[in-house]
Design a protein around this motif. Sequence first.
Motif, PDB file in Angstrom:
ATOM      1  N   PHE A   1       3.929  -5.136  -2.229  1.00  0.00           N
ATOM      2  CA  PHE A   1       5.337  -5.468  -2.003  1.00  0.00           C
ATOM      3  C   PHE A   1       6.139  -5.796  -3.262  1.00  0.00           C
ATOM      4  CE2 PHE A   1       2.913  -6.771   1.843  1.00  0.00           C
ATOM      5  CZ  PHE A   1       3.319  -5.701   2.639  1.00  0.00           C
ATOM      6  N   ASP A   2       5.482  -5.932  -4.407  1.00  0.00           N
ATOM      7  CA  ASP A   2       6.243  -6.191  -5.640  1.00  0.00           C
ATOM      8  C   ASP A   2       6.908  -4.929  -6.185  1.00  0.00           C
ATOM      9  OD1 ASP A   2       3.723  -5.120  -6.175  1.00  0.00           O
ATOM     10  OD2 ASP A   2       3.529  -6.138  -8.096  1.00  0.00           O
ATOM     11  N   MET A   3       6.355  -3.764  -5.828  1.00  0.00           N
ATOM     12  CA  MET A   3       6.857  -2.505  -6.382  1.00  0.00           C
ATOM     13  C   MET A   3       7.197  -1.452  -5.324  1.00  0.00           C
ATOM     14  SD  MET A   3       4.120  -2.203  -9.531  1.00  0.00           S
ATOM     15  CE  MET A   3       4.587  -0.555 -10.061  1.00  0.00           C
ATOM     16  N   PHE A   4       6.664  -1.628  -4.126  1.00  0.00           N
ATOM     17  CA  PHE A   4       6.814  -0.609  -3.089  1.00  0.00           C
ATOM     18  C   PHE A   4       7.152  -1.256  -1.744  1.00  0.00           C
ATOM     19  CE2 PHE A   4       3.649   0.577  -6.248  1.00  0.00           C
ATOM     20  CZ  PHE A   4       4.170   1.776  -6.723  1.00  0.00           C
ATOM     21  N   LYS A   5       7.583  -0.432  -0.777  1.00  0.00           N
ATOM     22  CA  LYS A   5       7.902  -0.965   0.558  1.00  0.00           C
ATOM     23  C   LYS A   5       6.631  -1.465   1.244  1.00  0.00           C
ATOM     24  CE  LYS A   5      11.598   2.358   1.285  1.00  0.00           C
ATOM     25  NZ  LYS A   5      11.872   3.637   1.941  1.00  0.00           N
ATOM     26  N   ASN A   6       5.552  -0.709   1.090  1.00  0.00           N
ATOM     27  CA  ASN A   6       4.269  -1.046   1.722  1.00  0.00           C
ATOM     28  C   ASN A   6       3.197  -0.143   1.115  1.00  0.00           C
ATOM     29  OD1 ASN A   6       4.624   1.501   3.025  1.00  0.00           O
ATOM     30  ND2 ASN A   6       5.775   0.492   4.658  1.00  0.00           N
ATOM     31  N   TYR A   7       1.953  -0.270   1.605  1.00  0.00           N
ATOM     32  CA  TYR A   7       0.863   0.530   1.022  1.00  0.00           C
ATOM     33  C   TYR A   7       1.086   2.027   1.242  1.00  0.00           C
ATOM     34  CZ  TYR A   7      -1.371   1.501   5.550  1.00  0.00           C
ATOM     35  OH  TYR A   7      -1.632   1.959   6.811  1.00  0.00           O
ATOM     36  N   LYS A   8       1.741   2.389   2.349  1.00  0.00           N
ATOM     37  CA  LYS A   8       2.000   3.817   2.627  1.00  0.00           C
ATOM     38  C   LYS A   8       2.966   4.386   1.602  1.00  0.00           C
ATOM     39  CE  LYS A   8       1.296   3.361   7.609  1.00  0.00           C
ATOM     40  NZ  LYS A   8       1.939   3.360   8.927  1.00  0.00           N
ATOM     41  N   ASP A   9       4.014   3.634   1.305  1.00  0.00           N
ATOM     42  CA  ASP A   9       4.998   4.056   0.302  1.00  0.00           C
ATOM     43  C   ASP A   9       4.317   4.220  -1.058  1.00  0.00           C
ATOM     44  OD1 ASP A   9       7.603   4.485  -0.886  1.00  0.00           O
ATOM     45  OD2 ASP A   9       7.581   2.398  -1.545  1.00  0.00           O
ATOM     46  N   ARG A  10       3.448   3.279  -1.409  1.00  0.00           N
ATOM     47  CA  ARG A  10       2.705   3.351  -2.679  1.00  0.00           C
ATOM     48  C   ARG A  10       1.842   4.613  -2.723  1.00  0.00           C
ATOM     49  NH1 ARG A  10      -0.778  -1.884  -3.851  1.00  0.00           N
ATOM     50  NH2 ARG A  10      -1.870  -1.206  -1.984  1.00  0.00           N
ATOM     51  N   GLY A  11       1.120   4.870  -1.631  1.00  0.00           N
ATOM     52  CA  GLY A  11       0.259   6.045  -1.566  1.00  0.00           C
ATOM     53  C   GLY A  11       1.051   7.346  -1.621  1.00  0.00           C
ATOM     54  N   LYS A  12       2.176   7.375  -0.927  1.00  0.00           N
ATOM     55  CA  LYS A  12       2.999   8.598  -0.909  1.00  0.00           C
ATOM     56  C   LYS A  12       3.588   8.872  -2.296  1.00  0.00           C
ATOM     57  CE  LYS A  12       4.351   8.509   3.999  1.00  0.00           C
ATOM     58  NZ  LYS A  12       3.288   9.387   4.413  1.00  0.00           N
ATOM     59  N   LYS A  13       3.986   7.805  -2.990  1.00  0.00           N
ATOM     60  CA  LYS A  13       4.546   7.995  -4.347  1.00  0.00           C
ATOM     61  C   LYS A  13       3.457   8.491  -5.312  1.00  0.00           C
ATOM     62  CE  LYS A  13       8.781   5.292  -4.486  1.00  0.00           C
ATOM     63  NZ  LYS A  13       9.046   5.071  -3.079  1.00  0.00           N
ATOM     64  N   PHE A  14       2.231   8.020  -5.123  1.00  0.00           N
ATOM     65  CA  PHE A  14       1.109   8.509  -5.930  1.00  0.00           C
ATOM     66  C   PHE A  14       0.881  10.000  -5.659  1.00  0.00           C
ATOM     67  CE2 PHE A  14      -3.577   9.201  -6.290  1.00  0.00           C
ATOM     68  CZ  PHE A  14      -3.721   8.970  -7.657  1.00  0.00           C
ATOM     69  N   LYS A  15       0.845  10.362  -4.384  1.00  0.00           N
ATOM     70  CA  LYS A  15       0.632  11.767  -4.013  1.00  0.00           C
ATOM     71  C   LYS A  15       1.752  12.659  -4.530  1.00  0.00           C
ATOM     72  CE  LYS A  15      -0.778  12.200   0.361  1.00  0.00           C
ATOM     73  NZ  LYS A  15      -0.984  11.849   1.790  1.00  0.00           N
ATOM     74  N   SER A  16       2.973  12.138  -4.490  1.00  0.00           N
ATOM     75  CA  SER A  16       4.125  12.887  -4.984  1.00  0.00           C
ATOM     76  C   SER A  16       4.017  13.088  -6.499  1.00  0.00           C
ATOM     77  CB  SER A  16       5.393  12.118  -4.623  1.00  0.00           C
ATOM     78  OG  SER A  16       6.515  12.731  -5.199  1.00  0.00           O
ATOM     79  N   ALA A  17       3.595  12.036  -7.204  1.00  0.00           N
ATOM     80  CA  ALA A  17       3.436  12.146  -8.676  1.00  0.00           C
ATOM     81  C   ALA A  17       2.365  13.168  -9.029  1.00  0.00           C
ATOM     82  CB  ALA A  17       3.093  10.777  -9.259  1.00  0.00           C
ATOM     83  N   VAL A  18       1.264  13.163  -8.264  1.00  0.00           N
ATOM     84  CA  VAL A  18       0.186  14.145  -8.500  1.00  0.00           C
ATOM     85  C   VAL A  18       0.678  15.551  -8.168  1.00  0.00           C
ATOM     86  CG1 VAL A  18      -2.131  14.887  -7.802  1.00  0.00           C
ATOM     87  CG2 VAL A  18      -1.636  12.440  -8.129  1.00  0.00           C
ATOM     88  N   GLY A  19       1.419  15.665  -7.056  1.00  0.00           N
ATOM     89  CA  GLY A  19       1.923  16.976  -6.629  1.00  0.00           C
ATOM     90  C   GLY A  19       2.891  17.593  -7.632  1.00  0.00           C
ATOM     91  N   ALA A  20       3.556  16.744  -8.432  1.00  0.00           N
ATOM     92  CA  ALA A  20       4.536  17.223  -9.400  1.00  0.00           C
ATOM     93  C   ALA A  20       3.897  17.685 -10.714  1.00  0.00           C
ATOM     94  CB  ALA A  20       5.559  16.122  -9.686  1.00  0.00           C
ATOM     95  N   LEU A  21       2.594  17.496 -10.859  1.00  0.00           N
ATOM     96  CA  LEU A  21       1.922  17.850 -12.126  1.00  0.00           C
ATOM     97  C   LEU A  21       1.850  19.369 -12.312  1.00  0.00           C
ATOM     98  CD1 LEU A  21      -0.995  15.259 -12.016  1.00  0.00           C
ATOM     99  CD2 LEU A  21       1.008  15.218 -13.530  1.00  0.00           C
TER     100      LEU A  21
END
Length: 450
Positions: free
Chosen positions: A430-450
């Motif tokens: 919650f310090d950086m993201f809405k929840n664990y799902k948001d954190r995971g989705k942002k990670f997947k998005s960052a990987v997908g953009a490579l």
Amino acid sequence: MYQDKKIAILGLGMEGRDLVQFLLAKGAKITVFDKKPEAELDFSGIDKERITLSTGERYLDSGLTDFDYVFRSPGVYRYIPEIVEAEGRGATISSAITLFFELCPGKIIGVTGTKGKGTTSSLIYEILKNAGKDAYLAGNIGVPYLELLPKLTAESLVVLEISSFQLIDMESSPHIAVVLNITQDHLDWHKDLDEYIAAKKNIVKHQTDTDFAIISADYEIPESFSSLTKAKVFFFSRNKKVKGAYSLDGNIYLSTDKEVLLGEAQELLLRGEHNLENVTAAAAVGGVLGTPPQTIWKAVISFKGLEHRLELVGRAKGITFYNDSFATGPQPTIAAIKSFNEPLTVILGGSEKGLDYADLGEEISKAKNIVSIILIGQVAPKIKVALQAARYKGKLVDMGKASMDKIVGEAILNTPQGGVILLSPAAASFDMFKNYKDRGKKFKSAVGAL
């Protein structure tokens, strides 16, 4: 029963909305209390004209003493002064899950534990579905409980993932209770570890001799639950022979009746030793319900796992990426780390919830394949202290509250070809993201953009 009764509903999340819809249909007079401002609430499926609202930071200022019933959502602590006062003045304190237990005509299979609840619940559901049962997955990872009631019959089997937040005041237990490992967690909500464990015990305490308890034999705390129930007890284990289901020497066995070899662990799509606990727990449930062993095994070996739980994201730049954002405490992160032999970079950190990172520091220091640790978020300094105390010798980078794109970029710079980058934060989000799902989705998005 609820016609014209004054009912307070605390929290308008998934359970809160489910309650509002159900109780409005029963003719109740409802006031919804929520700490969020009204503009941030989701009123889908609710006729707002038929409810009263009290929202924002001071949402409980008017108190709860004028209500016949107070239904709390899981996120609302059971013993806040306002609830205790309302109870003292005669209000009935309840919750969506308590109401569901009272009204469900079918049999309930409840799964609890610190981690693994979602995976185990989903595995049980897949086994029952494969066996042709009238099965439902409800609650945190399925459909809302009360919405299900019109579909259920005496033959229905409902699989529920049940948290300590829900169990803390429950006076009913499921027909089949599954108890996974229980470790330190949610100490930002519970008074202390003893209260957390005491809440979990309610999953077996109210069982009868016609019920079943399926309990982990691999850990002291869950194993102690076997003496608290009147149910018929079976066990599951990832490394020793027990009456129930177990894994040993690379094979998985069912032993609820006569012992049967289900198959080889290497056939599983689920990665990690810890998933052997989830698989054997689910197999034992299938066994006590008389499911044919081949049906159990077919369901188990075709199960790919859940999103954000040691999920394979993909490969890029010669590196493999795994999303384990659901790991919001040290124990699941330790289990995730042990799932890999490849050179490993772990992204750790997030918001504070009162957890101890000493064991995680020791495990990381012992692991010969960990090449670097990327720290993020509020608890980064706390994890760094634990790593230094354990004499961790690898690379250590503190990214603070950088964007996920930058975090992934830094991880790539510190990971060799053929290695793995694992997001397994061991902390809330919650310090950086809405929840664990948001954190995971942002990670997947960052990987997908490579």
